[in-house]
Scaffold this motif. Structure first.
Motif, PDB file in Angstrom:
ATOM      1  N   GLU A   9     -74.911 -53.322  13.742  1.00 48.47           N
ATOM      2  CA  GLU A   9     -74.597 -54.690  13.327  1.00 48.47           C
ATOM      3  C   GLU A   9     -73.136 -54.753  12.876  1.00 48.47           C
ATOM      4  OE1 GLU A   9     -77.470 -56.734  10.777  1.00 48.47           O
ATOM      5  OE2 GLU A   9     -78.789 -54.997  11.003  1.00 48.47           O
ATOM      6  N   GLN A  10     -72.331 -55.503  13.576  1.00 47.18           N
ATOM      7  CA  GLN A  10     -70.899 -55.575  13.267  1.00 47.18           C
ATOM      8  C   GLN A  10     -70.644 -56.113  11.866  1.00 47.18           C
ATOM      9  OE1 GLN A  10     -68.738 -57.697  16.285  1.00 47.18           O
ATOM     10  NE2 GLN A  10     -69.106 -56.145  17.855  1.00 47.18           N
ATOM     11  N   THR A  11     -71.467 -57.046  11.432  1.00 52.45           N
ATOM     12  CA  THR A  11     -71.252 -57.613  10.090  1.00 52.45           C
ATOM     13  C   THR A  11     -71.490 -56.551   9.013  1.00 52.45           C
ATOM     14  OG1 THR A  11     -73.553 -58.422  10.128  1.00 52.45           O
ATOM     15  CG2 THR A  11     -71.815 -59.977  10.751  1.00 52.45           C
ATOM     16  N   VAL A  12     -72.506 -55.699   9.215  1.00 52.38           N
ATOM     17  CA  VAL A  12     -72.773 -54.626   8.255  1.00 52.38           C
ATOM     18  C   VAL A  12     -71.613 -53.633   8.248  1.00 52.38           C
ATOM     19  CG1 VAL A  12     -74.284 -52.685   7.700  1.00 52.38           C
ATOM     20  CG2 VAL A  12     -75.270 -54.862   8.433  1.00 52.38           C
ATOM     21  N   ASN A  13     -71.133 -53.268   9.432  1.00 55.29           N
ATOM     22  CA  ASN A  13     -69.988 -52.360   9.520  1.00 55.29           C
ATOM     23  C   ASN A  13     -68.790 -52.909   8.756  1.00 55.29           C
ATOM     24  OD1 ASN A  13     -70.970 -50.184  10.891  1.00 55.29           O
ATOM     25  ND2 ASN A  13     -70.147 -50.754  12.891  1.00 55.29           N
ATOM     26  N   ALA A  14     -68.540 -54.212   8.929  1.00 53.57           N
ATOM     27  CA  ALA A  14     -67.375 -54.823   8.290  1.00 53.57           C
ATOM     28  C   ALA A  14     -67.499 -54.812   6.768  1.00 53.57           C
ATOM     29  CB  ALA A  14     -67.198 -56.255   8.797  1.00 53.57           C
ATOM     30  N   ALA A  21     -63.282 -48.870   1.514  1.00 52.16           N
ATOM     31  CA  ALA A  21     -61.841 -48.943   1.260  1.00 52.16           C
ATOM     32  C   ALA A  21     -61.557 -49.219  -0.213  1.00 52.16           C
ATOM     33  CB  ALA A  21     -61.212 -50.027   2.144  1.00 52.16           C
ATOM     34  N   GLU A  22     -62.350 -50.071  -0.833  1.00 55.14           N
ATOM     35  CA  GLU A  22     -62.141 -50.400  -2.247  1.00 55.14           C
ATOM     36  C   GLU A  22     -62.402 -49.199  -3.141  1.00 55.14           C
ATOM     37  OE1 GLU A  22     -64.629 -53.718  -3.119  1.00 55.14           O
ATOM     38  OE2 GLU A  22     -63.411 -55.159  -1.991  1.00 55.14           O
ATOM     39  N   VAL A  23     -63.489 -48.469  -2.867  1.00 56.48           N
ATOM     40  CA  VAL A  23     -63.856 -47.329  -3.710  1.00 56.48           C
ATOM     41  C   VAL A  23     -62.811 -46.217  -3.611  1.00 56.48           C
ATOM     42  CG1 VAL A  23     -65.518 -45.449  -3.993  1.00 56.48           C
ATOM     43  CG2 VAL A  23     -66.320 -47.789  -3.726  1.00 56.48           C
ATOM     44  N   VAL A  24     -62.430 -45.842  -2.403  1.00 55.52           N
ATOM     45  CA  VAL A  24     -61.481 -44.729  -2.267  1.00 55.52           C
ATOM     46  C   VAL A  24     -60.102 -45.115  -2.789  1.00 55.52           C
ATOM     47  CG1 VAL A  24     -62.699 -43.612  -0.370  1.00 55.52           C
ATOM     48  CG2 VAL A  24     -60.975 -45.329   0.139  1.00 55.52           C
ATOM     49  N   ALA A  25     -59.757 -46.405  -2.683  1.00 63.03           N
ATOM     50  CA  ALA A  25     -58.479 -46.856  -3.238  1.00 63.03           C
ATOM     51  C   ALA A  25     -58.492 -46.736  -4.764  1.00 63.03           C
ATOM     52  CB  ALA A  25     -58.201 -48.294  -2.812  1.00 63.03           C
ATOM     53  N   GLU A  26     -59.621 -47.078  -5.382  1.00 61.60           N
ATOM     54  CA  GLU A  26     -59.739 -46.959  -6.838  1.00 61.60           C
ATOM     55  C   GLU A  26     -59.587 -45.511  -7.292  1.00 61.60           C
ATOM     56  OE1 GLU A  26     -63.460 -48.644  -7.955  1.00 61.60           O
ATOM     57  OE2 GLU A  26     -62.938 -50.673  -7.290  1.00 61.60           O
ATOM     58  N   LEU A  27     -60.035 -44.562  -6.446  1.00 61.52           N
ATOM     59  CA  LEU A  27     -59.953 -43.141  -6.786  1.00 61.52           C
ATOM     60  C   LEU A  27     -58.614 -42.526  -6.386  1.00 61.52           C
ATOM     61  CD1 LEU A  27     -63.538 -42.053  -5.705  1.00 61.52           C
ATOM     62  CD2 LEU A  27     -62.683 -42.356  -8.039  1.00 61.52           C
ATOM     63  N   GLY A  28     -57.776 -43.310  -5.706  1.00 58.84           N
ATOM     64  CA  GLY A  28     -56.447 -42.826  -5.346  1.00 58.84           C
ATOM     65  C   GLY A  28     -56.387 -42.036  -4.061  1.00 58.84           C
ATOM     66  N   TYR A  29     -57.439 -42.072  -3.242  1.00 60.17           N
ATOM     67  CA  TYR A  29     -57.450 -41.324  -1.990  1.00 60.17           C
ATOM     68  C   TYR A  29     -56.890 -42.155  -0.837  1.00 60.17           C
ATOM     69  CZ  TYR A  29     -60.316 -37.422  -3.655  1.00 60.17           C
ATOM     70  OH  TYR A  29     -60.777 -36.315  -4.314  1.00 60.17           O
ATOM     71  N   GLN A  30     -56.211 -41.472   0.070  1.00 56.81           N
ATOM     72  CA  GLN A  30     -55.903 -42.052   1.358  1.00 56.81           C
ATOM     73  C   GLN A  30     -57.158 -41.887   2.218  1.00 56.81           C
ATOM     74  OE1 GLN A  30     -53.007 -43.525   2.270  1.00 56.81           O
ATOM     75  NE2 GLN A  30     -53.738 -44.027   4.325  1.00 56.81           N
ATOM     76  N   CYS A  31     -57.604 -42.949   2.861  1.00 58.59           N
ATOM     77  CA  CYS A  31     -58.878 -42.883   3.576  1.00 58.59           C
ATOM     78  C   CYS A  31     -58.725 -43.285   5.040  1.00 58.59           C
ATOM     79  CB  CYS A  31     -59.899 -43.803   2.906  1.00 58.59           C
ATOM     80  SG  CYS A  31     -61.564 -43.658   3.603  1.00 58.59           S
ATOM     81  N   GLU A  32     -59.347 -42.507   5.913  1.00 59.90           N
ATOM     82  CA  GLU A  32     -59.467 -42.859   7.323  1.00 59.90           C
ATOM     83  C   GLU A  32     -60.929 -43.192   7.580  1.00 59.90           C
ATOM     84  OE1 GLU A  32     -57.893 -39.845   9.888  1.00 59.90           O
ATOM     85  OE2 GLU A  32     -56.180 -39.477   8.569  1.00 59.90           O
ATOM     86  N   ILE A  33     -61.178 -44.402   8.053  1.00 59.06           N
ATOM     87  CA  ILE A  33     -62.543 -44.862   8.272  1.00 59.06           C
ATOM     88  C   ILE A  33     -62.789 -44.991   9.773  1.00 59.06           C
ATOM     89  CG2 ILE A  33     -64.216 -46.693   7.841  1.00 59.06           C
ATOM     90  CD1 ILE A  33     -62.601 -47.419   5.326  1.00 59.06           C
ATOM     91  N   GLY A  34     -63.837 -44.327  10.247  1.00 64.22           N
ATOM     92  CA  GLY A  34     -64.227 -44.450  11.642  1.00 64.22           C
ATOM     93  C   GLY A  34     -65.412 -45.386  11.767  1.00 64.22           C
ATOM     94  N   LEU A  35     -65.293 -46.419  12.614  1.00 57.28           N
ATOM     95  CA  LEU A  35     -66.368 -47.388  12.811  1.00 57.28           C
ATOM     96  C   LEU A  35     -67.052 -47.143  14.150  1.00 57.28           C
ATOM     97  CD1 LEU A  35     -64.709 -50.714  11.576  1.00 57.28           C
ATOM     98  CD2 LEU A  35     -66.308 -49.241  10.332  1.00 57.28           C
ATOM     99  N   TYR A  36     -68.388 -47.070  14.130  1.00 58.93           N
ATOM    100  CA  TYR A  36     -69.158 -46.812  15.339  1.00 58.93           C
ATOM    101  C   TYR A  36     -70.360 -47.746  15.391  1.00 58.93           C
ATOM    102  CZ  TYR A  36     -66.346 -42.594  15.328  1.00 58.93           C
ATOM    103  OH  TYR A  36     -65.281 -41.724  15.314  1.00 58.93           O
ATOM    104  N   SER A  37     -70.672 -48.220  16.581  1.00 60.47           N
ATOM    105  CA  SER A  37     -71.802 -49.137  16.740  1.00 60.47           C
ATOM    106  C   SER A  37     -73.045 -48.439  17.278  1.00 60.47           C
ATOM    107  CB  SER A  37     -71.417 -50.288  17.682  1.00 60.47           C
ATOM    108  OG  SER A  37     -71.019 -49.774  18.953  1.00 60.47           O
TER     109      SER A  37
END
Length: 243
Positions: A9-14, A21-37
């Motif tokens: 479900e694209q909406t769930v992925n989004a 992104a919000e959580v890892v930013a709060e922890l100060g990490y650079q994050c690479e997110i891979g999206l798969y359907s």
């Protein structure tokens, strides 16, 4: 930090991408997110780049290879990754935990609950010391320790040599690198190198050949302590003693 999100479900992925992104930013990490359907698409990526991700968010019910089978195949090659299932059916959870899932998210989900689960997952990686963190341009990055072949010191910089041939440079001290890997399978053969004992291909009295083909010398100062550490490592792997 590398995190995979796999949901048909694209909406769930989004939504999950935004929360991650919000959580890892709060922890100060650079994050690479891979999206798969689909599970099939994710597994194709992992065929080329095994152990690519540290955390997986997997929908259980997907066409083709479902989330449970995808998780089983991930777990076959990666015992360290954290698996989090996303589902609308609680009754599927007993099957999910057979692949050592960390947690599950029930649809429709509350955003604060999801963020709490993600935060706990990152903290678990840090607590179990299965990841090595480093900072580039004020952003934290991470690798599984098992992805590191060696760490080399050159002046004010450290160079991480990964098992897939990458070289990652950042400003740091060897002393700090040694402390981060303390009590694990990393030992110094001389002051400019910290190596992963699991990545040794051949060992002679004064020379180490790594699986990559790199050759690293053993210094006089570190000779006895290095060989003693390697003997303990071998004994631990054969059931003799613990590290």
């Amino acid at each position: 930090m590398r995190i995979a999100i796999c949901d048909d479900e694209q909406t769930v992925n989004a939504v999950l991408q935004k929360l991650v992104a919000e959580v890892v930013a709060e922890l100060g990490y650079q994050c690479e997110i891979g999206l798969y359907s689909s599970g099939d698409a994710l597994l194709q990526t992992l065929e080329v780049h095994p152990r690519q991700f540290q955390i997986y968010l997997l929908d259980i019910e997907m066409a083709g290879t479902n989330g449970l089978e995808t998780a089983r195949r991930i777990r076959e090659q990666d015992a360290d990754a954290i698996l989090i299932f996303v589902t609308g059916h609680r009754e599927l959870m007993p099957e999910a935990f057979r692949v050592l899932a960390f947690q599950y998210i029930v649809k429709p989900f509350e955003q604060e609950s999801v963020k709490g689960i993600l935060l706990s997952a990152v903290r678990l990686l840090e607590k179990h010391r299965t990841i090595y963190t480093y900072t580039i341009r004020k952003k934290k990055h991470s690798l599984f320790l098992s992805q590191i072949e060696s760490i080399e010191s050159q002046g004010r910089k450290l160079i991480i040599h990964t098992t897939d041939g990458q070289q990652i440079e950042y400003y740091g001290r060897m002393k700090d690198a040694v402390e981060k890997a303390a009590g694990l399978t990393f030992v110094q053969p001389h002051r400019s190198y910290l190596i992963n004992l699991e990545q040794i291909k051949n060992l002679e009295s004064w020379l180490i050949e790594m699986r990559s083909g790199a050759e690293i010398s053993i210094s006089n100062l570190h000779h006895d302590t290095f060989h003693a550490a390697y003997r303990r490592f071998v004994l631990a792997r054969t059931g003799g003693v613990r590290l």
